[in-house]
Enzyme design. Sequence first.
Site, short mmCIF file in Angstrom:
data_model
loop_
_atom_site.label_atom_id
_atom_site.label_comp_id
_atom_site.label_asym_id
_atom_site.label_seq_id
_atom_site.Cartn_x
_atom_site.Cartn_y
_atom_site.Cartn_z
N ARG A 181 22.95 -13.78 -46.42
CA ARG A 181 24.22 -13.06 -46.30
C ARG A 181 25.32 -13.84 -45.59
O ARG A 181 26.46 -13.38 -45.58
CB ARG A 181 23.97 -11.73 -45.58
CG ARG A 181 22.93 -10.86 -46.26
CD ARG A 181 23.26 -10.56 -47.70
NE ARG A 181 22.30 -9.62 -48.29
CZ ARG A 181 22.39 -9.14 -49.53
NH1 ARG A 181 23.39 -9.51 -50.31
NH2 ARG A 181 21.47 -8.30 -50.00
N HIS A 197 17.39 -5.24 -47.44
CA HIS A 197 16.43 -6.04 -46.67
C HIS A 197 15.33 -5.12 -46.12
O HIS A 197 15.57 -4.30 -45.24
CB HIS A 197 17.15 -6.80 -45.55
CG HIS A 197 18.06 -7.86 -46.08
ND1 HIS A 197 17.60 -9.10 -46.48
CD2 HIS A 197 19.40 -7.86 -46.31
CE1 HIS A 197 18.62 -9.84 -46.91
NE2 HIS A 197 19.71 -9.10 -46.81
N ARG A 198 14.13 -5.29 -46.62
CA ARG A 198 13.05 -4.31 -46.41
C ARG A 198 12.48 -4.34 -45.00
O ARG A 198 11.88 -3.36 -44.56
CB ARG A 198 11.93 -4.57 -47.42
CG ARG A 198 12.34 -4.31 -48.86
CD ARG A 198 11.26 -4.72 -49.85
NE ARG A 198 11.06 -6.17 -49.86
CZ ARG A 198 9.94 -6.76 -49.49
NH1 ARG A 198 8.92 -6.05 -49.07
NH2 ARG A 198 9.82 -8.07 -49.55
#
Length: 247
Positions: A203, A89-90
């Site tokens: 998630r 997750h950036r």
Amino acid sequence: MKVQLLEATEDPEELICTAARNDYYDGYVGDESFETVMENIDGESVEEKQETLIGHLLDHGHFGPFEHPQVTFAVKGISRSCMAQITRHRHVSFDVQSMRYVSFDDVDPEAVREGELVVTPPSATDPDWVGRNQKRASVSDEEFERRTEIFKDAIEQAVESYQELLDLGMPPEDARFVLPIGTKVNIVMSMNARMLMHVADMRAAADAQWEIREMTEEMLDLAADWCPKTFEYYEREMKGRKNRLAP
């Protein structure tokens, strides 16, 4: 696994609402009280007005104001596999326990069989566990006992080999190559409220792996205390709609 809230924006939902009202407010929100900024929002009390505005924002996809409040979690004892998933997750900031500078030379390899240092997946402890991409749903008692034995033997041998390499002078950054992907690691991660909802979209979903799903659910439980109106609405109205909040 342990998930702990380390630090978070105080009054996150007041910040969300103030930022959102700024977009349509004819004055300057920095000069006004929160009550004044919110006076045209439906509700008898400031609390009700916040609920009204937050629900309206989320319902209409106006997610920008949720990027202002920040939260930081400490997570203990997740696998390197789970770590690899969450760090994709950036827009989340991470610090990860280093296996270059932290060595595990004092861990008893026999204790590893019982959960020390390496995460034990439920399929190694529960014969009825069914995971994604599993070739068949049921196994015999003999097959379950054998796969559990193979798993525990493999992780114990890996740790023994790692420690032997350390004793033979190999640096931890190289000896770690023999450790399994299930080796436990501690991380600290920070994100904004919108990003936490996006992470949960991905998630906490039914098709996510059990470990990262458990971690995300614990983060959501903590977020429900920190930012209650937002995450109550998310849990009730939005959870399960995958990628809805993708940045």
